[in-house]
Design a protein around this motif. Structure first.
Motif, mmCIF file in Angstrom:
data_model
loop_
_atom_site.group_PDB
_atom_site.id
_atom_site.type_symbol
_atom_site.label_atom_id
_atom_site.label_comp_id
_atom_site.label_asym_id
_atom_site.label_seq_id
_atom_site.Cartn_x
_atom_site.Cartn_y
_atom_site.Cartn_z
ATOM 1 N N SER A 152 -58.481 63.283 29.301
ATOM 2 C CA SER A 152 -59.910 63.322 28.928
ATOM 3 C C SER A 152 -60.650 64.286 29.846
ATOM 4 O O SER A 152 -61.450 63.869 30.688
ATOM 5 N N VAL A 153 -60.365 65.564 29.683
ATOM 6 C CA VAL A 153 -60.995 66.586 30.538
ATOM 7 C C VAL A 153 -61.459 67.742 29.657
ATOM 8 O O VAL A 153 -60.764 68.134 28.720
ATOM 9 N N VAL A 154 -62.656 68.257 29.961
ATOM 10 C CA VAL A 154 -63.201 69.402 29.242
ATOM 11 C C VAL A 154 -63.643 70.445 30.267
ATOM 12 O O VAL A 154 -64.346 70.110 31.224
ATOM 13 N N ALA A 155 -63.226 71.692 30.085
ATOM 14 C CA ALA A 155 -63.675 72.778 30.960
ATOM 15 C C ALA A 155 -64.751 73.568 30.236
ATOM 16 O O ALA A 155 -64.545 74.015 29.104
ATOM 17 N N ILE A 156 -65.939 73.694 30.884
ATOM 18 C CA ILE A 156 -67.038 74.435 30.253
ATOM 19 C C ILE A 156 -67.572 75.501 31.206
ATOM 20 O O ILE A 156 -67.409 75.398 32.425
ATOM 21 N N GLU A 157 -68.224 76.492 30.612
ATOM 22 C CA GLU A 157 -68.913 77.510 31.408
ATOM 23 C C GLU A 157 -70.269 76.931 31.791
ATOM 24 O O GLU A 157 -71.017 76.471 30.925
ATOM 25 N N SER A 158 -70.593 76.929 33.081
ATOM 26 C CA SER A 158 -71.760 76.186 33.548
ATOM 27 C C SER A 158 -73.087 76.690 32.979
ATOM 28 O O SER A 158 -73.978 75.898 32.689
ATOM 29 N N GLU A 159 -73.238 77.987 32.761
ATOM 30 C CA GLU A 159 -74.525 78.506 32.291
ATOM 31 C C GLU A 159 -74.682 78.380 30.784
ATOM 32 O O GLU A 159 -75.700 77.903 30.293
ATOM 33 N N THR A 160 -73.685 78.793 30.034
ATOM 34 C CA THR A 160 -73.799 78.796 28.566
ATOM 35 C C THR A 160 -73.392 77.473 27.928
ATOM 36 O O THR A 160 -73.644 77.242 26.748
ATOM 37 N N LYS A 161 -72.745 76.592 28.716
ATOM 38 C CA LYS A 161 -72.202 75.304 28.218
ATOM 39 C C LYS A 161 -71.132 75.514 27.143
ATOM 40 O O LYS A 161 -70.849 74.632 26.328
ATOM 41 N N LYS A 162 -70.534 76.695 27.139
ATOM 42 C CA LYS A 162 -69.481 76.994 26.161
ATOM 43 C C LYS A 162 -68.182 76.308 26.589
ATOM 44 O O LYS A 162 -67.792 76.366 27.756
ATOM 45 N N VAL A 163 -67.517 75.640 25.622
ATOM 46 C CA VAL A 163 -66.254 74.956 25.923
ATOM 47 C C VAL A 163 -65.134 75.986 26.029
ATOM 48 O O VAL A 163 -64.908 76.772 25.116
ATOM 49 N N LEU A 164 -64.437 75.969 27.164
ATOM 50 C CA LEU A 164 -63.351 76.925 27.386
ATOM 51 C C LEU A 164 -61.978 76.305 27.151
ATOM 52 O O LEU A 164 -61.062 76.980 26.702
ATOM 53 N N ALA A 165 -61.845 75.022 27.484
ATOM 54 C CA ALA A 165 -60.548 74.342 27.296
ATOM 55 C C ALA A 165 -60.777 72.841 27.219
ATOM 56 O O ALA A 165 -61.741 72.316 27.779
ATOM 57 N N VAL A 166 -59.872 72.171 26.507
ATOM 58 C CA VAL A 166 -59.950 70.706 26.366
ATOM 59 C C VAL A 166 -58.561 70.125 26.568
ATOM 60 O O VAL A 166 -57.561 70.745 26.197
ATOM 61 N N GLY A 167 -58.496 68.921 27.164
ATOM 62 C CA GLY A 167 -57.215 68.230 27.296
ATOM 63 C C GLY A 167 -56.358 68.753 28.432
ATOM 64 O O GLY A 167 -56.854 69.041 29.523
ATOM 65 N N GLU A 168 -55.063 68.908 28.162
ATOM 66 C CA GLU A 168 -54.097 69.290 29.191
ATOM 67 C C GLU A 168 -54.439 70.633 29.831
ATOM 68 O O GLU A 168 -54.344 70.806 31.049
ATOM 69 N N GLU A 169 -54.871 71.570 29.007
ATOM 70 C CA GLU A 169 -55.227 72.899 29.523
ATOM 71 C C GLU A 169 -56.396 72.792 30.516
ATOM 72 O O GLU A 169 -56.412 73.453 31.555
ATOM 73 N N ALA A 170 -57.370 71.949 30.181
ATOM 74 C CA ALA A 170 -58.524 71.756 31.074
ATOM 75 C C ALA A 170 -58.121 70.997 32.339
ATOM 76 O O ALA A 170 -58.634 71.264 33.426
ATOM 77 N N ARG A 171 -57.190 70.035 32.196
ATOM 78 C CA ARG A 171 -56.761 69.244 33.363
ATOM 79 C C ARG A 171 -56.128 70.132 34.429
ATOM 80 O O ARG A 171 -56.295 69.896 35.629
ATOM 81 N N ARG A 172 -55.407 71.157 33.979
ATOM 82 C CA ARG A 172 -54.772 72.062 34.935
ATOM 83 C C ARG A 172 -55.803 72.838 35.751
ATOM 84 O O ARG A 172 -55.488 73.375 36.803
ATOM 85 N N MET A 173 -57.032 72.879 35.243
ATOM 86 C CA MET A 173 -58.093 73.612 35.947
ATOM 87 C C MET A 173 -58.827 72.752 36.987
ATOM 88 O O MET A 173 -59.603 73.284 37.773
ATOM 89 N N VAL A 174 -58.632 71.434 36.962
ATOM 90 C CA VAL A 174 -59.379 70.553 37.866
ATOM 91 C C VAL A 174 -59.139 70.957 39.319
ATOM 92 O O VAL A 174 -58.008 71.054 39.783
ATOM 93 N N GLY A 175 -60.263 71.196 40.040
ATOM 94 C CA GLY A 175 -60.169 71.573 41.447
ATOM 95 C C GLY A 175 -59.744 73.006 41.682
ATOM 96 O O GLY A 175 -59.583 73.425 42.824
ATOM 97 N N ARG A 176 -59.588 73.783 40.586
ATOM 98 C CA ARG A 176 -59.081 75.152 40.748
ATOM 99 C C ARG A 176 -59.930 76.168 39.990
ATOM 100 O O ARG A 176 -59.446 77.222 39.613
ATOM 101 N N THR A 177 -61.185 75.841 39.715
ATOM 102 C CA THR A 177 -62.013 76.734 38.909
ATOM 103 C C THR A 177 -62.993 77.512 39.773
ATOM 104 O O THR A 177 -63.426 77.021 40.819
#
Length: 331
Positions: free
Chosen positions: A30-55
């Motif tokens: 249950s992870v979503v990666a978004i661009e902070s200014e535009t709120k555009k969704v960049l990745a969801v799920g496993e792909e987003a989880r790999r970004m946690v702490g590394r963005t």
């Protein structure tokens, strides 16, 4: 094409989806990666989880569910839409009926948020079911007989404890202590003892690989983090016994919740539980030694369900087959 019924285990750590006739079709973090200014969704799920702490600073990896409920409504809606479309939602001409599992003690406001998120994703009817009931059914317990069944569902955000009989919950308790609190307890312990900062991913790896809550694991692990004194990267070796010490507080809260449910259980049902034992479900059931610790503290047999992480979603699948019988739970 007729609409398909969907069962969703909307978990703090993972979202699992069961489509009627197809079984479990999705299991993603249950992870979503978004661009902070535009709120555009960049990745969801496993792909987003790999970004946690590394963005970098302009990308945020968000977990929109906290402690079993929706913490960020808009992001949850985006995540659900993405997952439903991923399992074929766009192909359905009619809106599906959706059954969602939630902790036992969520408020009416939290229930409304879950229902609205599902409706905005295209659901025709939304049904809400208690997680421990779905977990017990998914674990193969026959909760519709006049006998006591006890389940302890340790998820990512909440631990739900319930005694069930005649198809309903007799006594229950839900506490906001589960897998996430285990991770933060490990991070806090290593920070205070070694002055070392580690991230969520490292903490979770420690929990999976060497953690124990009982005295029969003797393993070590090298972990890397940032030294709070020098500010430089540092590697240390930690031992299972240290993690046992780190987890003592959150685990004792789970034991206390299980005891309180047993103490409030009618004597006849309590006698059934001594015969049948307690079933552990959820990802937390995989924590080394948790079954032995609960068995020792509760003085009843404790068994880990087969594939404990998917018990809730398997339970929703069985309920979907009998959705007309459980229609009273529509919200």
């Amino acid at each position: 094409m007729l609409s398909k019924d969907i069962g969703i285990d909307l978990g703090t750590a993972n979202v699992l989806i069961h489509v009627k006739g197809r079984g479990v079709v999705l299991d993603e973090p249950s992870v979503v990666a978004i661009e902070s200014e535009t709120k555009k969704v960049l990745a969801v799920g496993e792909e987003a989880r790999r970004m946690v702490g590394r963005t970098p600073g302009n990308i945020i990896a968000i977990r929109p569910l906290r402690e079993g409920v929706i913490a960020d409504f808009d992001i949850t809606e985006m995540m659900l839409k993405y997952f439903i479309n991923k399992v074929g939602g766009k192909k359905w001409y009619n809106h599906p009926r959706v059954l969602i599992c939630a902790p036992t003690n969520i408020t009416s406001v939290e229930q409304k948020a879950i229902r609205e998120a599902a409706e905005r994703c295209g659901a025709r009817d939304v049904y809400l079911q208690e997680e421990p009931k779905a977990a017990a059914i998914g674990a193969g317990m026959d909760i519709f007989q006049p006998s006591g069944n006890m389940v302890v569902d340790i998820g990512g955000g909440t631990t739900d404890v319930a005694v069930l009989s005649m198809g309903d919950i007799v006594t229950s308790s839900s506490i906001k202590i589960a897998g996430d609190k285990f991770d933060s307890a490990i991070m806090k312990y290593i920070k205070s003892k070694y002055k070392l900062l580690i991230g969520e991913r490292t903490s979770e790896n420690i929990k999976i690989q060497i953690a124990t809550v009982f005295d029969d694991r003797n393993e070590t692990m090298d972990i890397r983090g940032r030294d709070m004194v020098t500010g430089l990267p540092l590697t240390i070796t930690i031992h299972s016994r240290e993690i046992q010490e780190a987890l003592a507080e959150p685990v004792s809260a789970i034991v206390a919740a299980a005891k309180s449910v047993l103490e409030r259980t009618p004597p006849e049902l309590a006698a059934d539980i001594i015969d049948r034992g307690v079933i552990l479900t959820g990802g937390g059931a995989l924590l080394h030694g948790i079954d032995q610790l609960l068995a020792e503290e509760l003085k009843v047999p404790v068994l880990i369900a087969e594939d404990p992480m998917s018990c809730v979603v398997r339970g929703t699948g069985i309920m979907l087959d009998n959705l007309d019988k459980v229609s009273k739970i529509k919200i």
